[in-house]
Design a protein around this motif. Structure first.
Motif, short mmCIF file in Angstrom:
data_model
loop_
_atom_site.label_atom_id
_atom_site.label_comp_id
_atom_site.label_asym_id
_atom_site.label_seq_id
_atom_site.Cartn_x
_atom_site.Cartn_y
_atom_site.Cartn_z
N ARG A 3 0.96 -0.79 0.34
CA ARG A 3 -0.27 -0.39 0.24
C ARG A 3 0.60 1.19 0.15
NH1 ARG A 3 -3.34 2.26 5.06
NH2 ARG A 3 -4.45 3.86 4.31
N PHE A 4 0.27 2.11 -0.91
CA PHE A 4 1.11 3.50 -0.88
C PHE A 4 -0.14 4.66 -0.33
CE2 PHE A 4 5.77 3.77 -3.71
CZ PHE A 4 5.64 2.69 -3.37
N ASP A 5 0.88 5.17 0.33
CA ASP A 5 -0.41 6.03 1.06
C ASP A 5 -0.10 7.35 1.17
OD1 ASP A 5 -2.25 7.75 2.00
OD2 ASP A 5 -1.96 6.78 4.08
N ARG A 6 -0.55 8.08 -0.73
CA ARG A 6 0.61 9.86 -0.47
C ARG A 6 1.90 9.62 0.05
NH1 ARG A 6 -3.52 14.19 1.67
NH2 ARG A 6 -2.99 15.25 -0.61
N VAL A 7 2.54 8.41 -0.70
CA VAL A 7 4.03 9.25 -0.77
C VAL A 7 4.74 9.77 -1.94
CG1 VAL A 7 5.92 7.03 -1.47
CG2 VAL A 7 4.50 6.24 -0.80
N SER A 8 5.29 10.07 -1.30
CA SER A 8 6.67 11.36 -1.51
C SER A 8 8.05 11.14 -2.10
CB SER A 8 6.38 13.02 -1.48
OG SER A 8 6.44 12.83 -1.20
N LYS A 9 9.08 11.13 -2.61
CA LYS A 9 10.56 10.86 -2.89
C LYS A 9 11.04 11.87 -3.79
CE LYS A 9 13.99 8.78 -2.15
NZ LYS A 9 15.09 8.94 -0.76
N ARG A 10 11.97 12.88 -2.82
CA ARG A 10 12.37 14.06 -3.54
C ARG A 10 13.91 13.48 -2.95
NH1 ARG A 10 10.79 19.89 -1.40
NH2 ARG A 10 9.31 19.57 -3.17
N TYR A 11 14.99 13.44 -3.97
CA TYR A 11 16.05 13.81 -4.00
C TYR A 11 16.59 14.93 -3.51
CZ TYR A 11 15.85 9.06 -5.24
OH TYR A 11 15.56 7.47 -5.77
N PRO A 12 17.73 15.70 -3.20
CA PRO A 12 18.79 16.43 -3.05
C PRO A 12 18.92 17.12 -5.01
CG PRO A 12 19.56 14.99 -1.44
CD PRO A 12 18.62 14.53 -2.51
N PRO A 13 19.02 18.17 -5.32
CA PRO A 13 18.50 19.25 -4.11
C PRO A 13 16.79 19.41 -4.33
CG PRO A 13 19.45 20.03 -6.59
CD PRO A 13 19.10 18.80 -6.42
N GLY A 14 16.24 18.78 -4.13
CA GLY A 14 14.98 18.98 -4.74
C GLY A 14 14.33 18.33 -5.91
N ILE A 15 14.48 17.65 -6.13
CA ILE A 15 14.26 17.52 -7.36
C ILE A 15 13.14 15.93 -6.99
CG2 ILE A 15 14.59 15.17 -9.51
CD1 ILE A 15 17.29 16.79 -8.81
N ASP A 16 11.62 16.23 -7.48
CA ASP A 16 10.28 15.18 -7.25
C ASP A 16 10.58 13.57 -7.58
OD1 ASP A 16 9.49 16.47 -4.70
OD2 ASP A 16 8.79 17.69 -5.82
N ALA A 17 11.04 13.20 -7.65
CA ALA A 17 11.14 11.88 -8.24
C ALA A 17 9.41 10.93 -8.49
CB ALA A 17 11.92 10.89 -7.55
N LEU A 18 9.12 11.26 -7.24
CA LEU A 18 7.34 11.10 -7.22
C LEU A 18 7.17 11.52 -5.68
CD1 LEU A 18 8.05 7.50 -5.79
CD2 LEU A 18 7.04 7.90 -8.21
N ALA A 19 5.19 11.77 -6.33
CA ALA A 19 4.72 13.51 -5.47
C ALA A 19 3.64 12.78 -5.53
CB ALA A 19 4.76 14.10 -6.61
N ASP A 20 2.72 12.10 -4.33
CA ASP A 20 1.61 12.04 -3.60
C ASP A 20 1.22 10.83 -4.72
OD1 ASP A 20 -0.20 12.57 -2.56
OD2 ASP A 20 -0.96 14.06 -3.78
N ILE A 21 1.63 9.64 -4.23
CA ILE A 21 1.31 8.53 -4.59
C ILE A 21 0.45 7.74 -4.19
CG2 ILE A 21 2.44 6.44 -6.22
CD1 ILE A 21 2.80 8.23 -7.65
N SER A 22 -0.72 6.92 -4.32
CA SER A 22 -1.39 6.22 -4.15
C SER A 22 -2.03 5.43 -4.66
CB SER A 22 -2.62 6.89 -3.47
OG SER A 22 -1.80 7.92 -2.03
N PHE A 23 -2.08 4.41 -3.91
CA PHE A 23 -2.47 2.60 -4.81
C PHE A 23 -2.11 1.38 -3.87
CE2 PHE A 23 0.86 0.11 -6.25
CZ PHE A 23 2.75 1.09 -5.78
N GLU A 24 -2.86 0.12 -4.04
CA GLU A 24 -2.54 -0.29 -3.57
C GLU A 24 -2.57 -2.14 -4.57
OE1 GLU A 24 -5.80 0.32 0.09
OE2 GLU A 24 -5.97 -1.76 -0.46
N ALA A 25 -1.45 -3.04 -3.95
CA ALA A 25 -1.57 -3.79 -5.02
C ALA A 25 -2.00 -5.36 -3.84
CB ALA A 25 -0.03 -4.07 -5.77
N ALA A 26 -2.15 -5.84 -4.43
CA ALA A 26 -3.19 -7.28 -3.31
C ALA A 26 -2.45 -8.26 -4.37
CB ALA A 26 -4.91 -7.90 -4.09
N THR A 27 -2.31 -9.41 -3.08
CA THR A 27 -1.11 -10.48 -2.99
C THR A 27 -1.81 -11.41 -4.06
OG1 THR A 27 -1.72 -10.47 -0.58
CG2 THR A 27 -0.94 -12.65 -2.00
N GLY A 28 -1.36 -11.54 -4.46
CA GLY A 28 -1.75 -12.65 -6.37
C GLY A 28 -1.80 -11.59 -7.21
#
Lengths: 222, 301
Positions: A3-28
């Motif tokens: 489960r991704f809940d409003r996930v963001s990933k920022r690399y220095p010096p402020g580059i947003d690789a991911l912004a506000d990502i939400s989704f789910e992946a079920a088993t299988g």
């Protein structure tokens, strides 16, 4: 399961690789993450495998929050995840057999059981007759199949693949994609980051662009 | 537990593969460690031999008492009687001037010179075994002996042994200091070897981490590498000392026979050899630990 809940990933010096990502992946589930180069596909997979930590939101894998996972717990998480990399990350000074043996040696499997599993995995990807050869002797497609064998030899419940068909010709790419579908059919959760999600027609699709989800499901497949 | 032992066995095998994988580098490292450790180990062996020989010489400390050259035999016999009554004297043996002259003529190759002399130049003498062998007691006894009539000279035969013993103790301290310095050298050699090993194994370390390897799993082969390199370096040092001992035994035996000494150079004692191997292995482990702290500390993937 994931489960991704409003996930963001920022690399220095402020580059947003991911912004506000939400989704789910079920088993299988078989999930294809599409998008162009730089869309954030690889970063998303790295967050699941705890290779990177999110700078915002929460990534939950089997209920464990990756962001707050202790450093010492990361190896145990990774042993339950099969990883296939775009550049394969094979060890070219070891035989094909020894490359596939490595995850089992790390996990402390008894030698006989480990050897049996290695041969089964190599058989699954069609490389058993070449178990003693070195990886340098393999074609690009064969090297990718070797990487898949190494990822699945520990029988993980989750298989992550980052551009597994990149740099392969069309026929070889279809063969490799078919292997992932086979693992999905036996209940393994498969998440594939791919520039060409048409190789996985039966997968649920998510499309990323500049670190954001721009389409999901049928919309993404269109 | 079995899995843990198996992983150690695999780590030892990997460390041995790495050692044999670059035979020239390994050989040079082992020679450098071996020569560095052979110096203090050889020094220890030589000092142990010297001290053992010294213990043999000093086992029965004696005092030599010389009568005046012109003293008559009667005076010597009088002194002998007094010596037998003294509490501090365990034994006193009279060596007459005639006995000394005969022995000198027979043994020293100066017979013609002695024959040319108008009279016997040697005095009557006594070889005295003291009851108390402590240096201060012997000094007291010597002072008492000097007061006896017609006594010209009293000599403590163990004094030079004590001085040599003190010199050997000083030498042994120098060997310990040398061992400490060269031990640091061994740690430095291992530090560098491990650092190079880590750099050439970057890909393997990265892949292993991605596949779920713990820090212990990744570090284990390097610890074994350092320990085995140290151990083999110690064994090389032992072989160098053993070879040098065999080489020196003949010439030293000849030298000892010229001085009429019953002395044969003994090899490094078993306890010292075991200590050498254990210390070199421990220093190799320490070098690996320091190197890994520096080169793997930053890895977090």
């Amino acid at each position: 399961m994931i489960r991704f809940d409003r996930v963001s990933k920022r690399y220095p010096p402020g580059i947003d690789a991911l912004a506000d990502i939400s989704f789910e992946a079920a088993t299988g589930e078989l999930l294809a993450i599409g998008g162009h180069s730089g869309a954030g596909k690889s970063t998303l997979l790295k967050l699941i495998a705890a290779i990177e930590r999110p700078t915002g939101g929460a990534v939950l894998v089997n209920g464990q929050n990756i962001g707050s996972l202790a450093r010492g717990a990361i190896p145990w998480l990774r042993r339950n995840i099969g990883l296939v990399f775009q550049d394969q990350k094979l060890l070219f000074d070891r035989s094909i057999f020894d490359n596939v043996m490595l995850p089992l040696a790390i996990a402390g499997f008894p030698p006989k059981e480990a050897a049996r599993r290695v041969r089964a995995a190599l058989d699954k990807v069609g490389l058993l007759p070449r178990e003693k050869a070195m990886p340098i002797a393999l074609s690009g497609g064969e090297q990718q199949r070797l990487a898949i064998a190494r990822a699945v030899v520990g029988r993980p419940g989750l298989l992550l693949a980052d551009e597994p068909t990149a740099h392969l010709d069309a026929d070889t790419a279809r063969d490799v994609a078919a292997i992932f579908r086979e693992f999905h059919q036996v209940g393994v959760t498969v998440i594939v980051a791919t520039y060409d999600d048409r190789l996985f027609p039966d997968a649920r699709k998510i499309r990323l662009d500049h670190g954001r989800i721009v389409a999901t499901g049928a919309e993404a497949a269109a | 537990m079995i899995a843990w032992l198996r992983q150690h066995r695999d780590a030892v095998a990997l460390a041995l593969r790495r050692l044999t994988g670059a035979p020239l580098n390994t050989l040079l490292s082992l020679l450098a460690i071996g020569v560095a450790l052979a110096l203090p180990a050889g020094g220890q062996m030589l000092f142990a031999n010297a001290q053992s020989a010294l213990r043999g010489l000093a086992a029965t400390p004696q005092i030599s008492l010389f009568m005046a050259v012109d003293a008559e035999r009667k005076s010597a016999l009088d002194v002998e009687a007094r010596l037998r009554r003294m509490d501090g004297v365990a034994n006193a043996k009279l060596v007459t001037r005639e006995e000394t002259l005969t022995r000198m003529k027979a043994g020293q190759g100066v017979g013609e010179v002695l024959d040319a002399l108008p009279k016997n130049p040697f005095p009557d003498a006594f070889v005295i075994t003291p009851r108390d062998e402590r240096p201060e007691a012997m000094e007291r006894l010597a002072a008492e002996l000097r007061k006896l009539p017609r006594v010209e000279h009293v000599q403590l035969d163990s004094a030079w042994v004590q001085r040599l013993d003190a010199l050997l103790r000083l030498g042994r301290t120098a060997v310990v200091l040398l061992a400490l310095l060269l031990g640091v050298g061994l740690v430095a050699i291992t530090f560098n070897s491990i650092r190079l090993q880590v750099l050439t194994s970057r890909a393997e370390i990265e892949v292993s981490r991605l596949l779920g390897a713990t820090d212990a799993f990744i570090r284990r082969p390097f610890y074994w590498f350092g320990t085995l390199q140290g151990l083999l370096g110690g064994a090389t040092a032992w072989l160098i000392v053993l070879g040098a001992t065999a080489w020196l035994r003949g010439p030293i035996g000849e030298l000892a026979s010229l001085y009429r000494l019953d002395f044969a150079l003994a090899p490094l004692a078993a306890g010292d050899a075991v200590m050498l191997l254990a210390l070199s292995a421990a220093l190799g482990w320490a070098g690996a630990a320091l190197s890994l702290r520096g080169t793997l500390a930053g890895d977090s993937a």
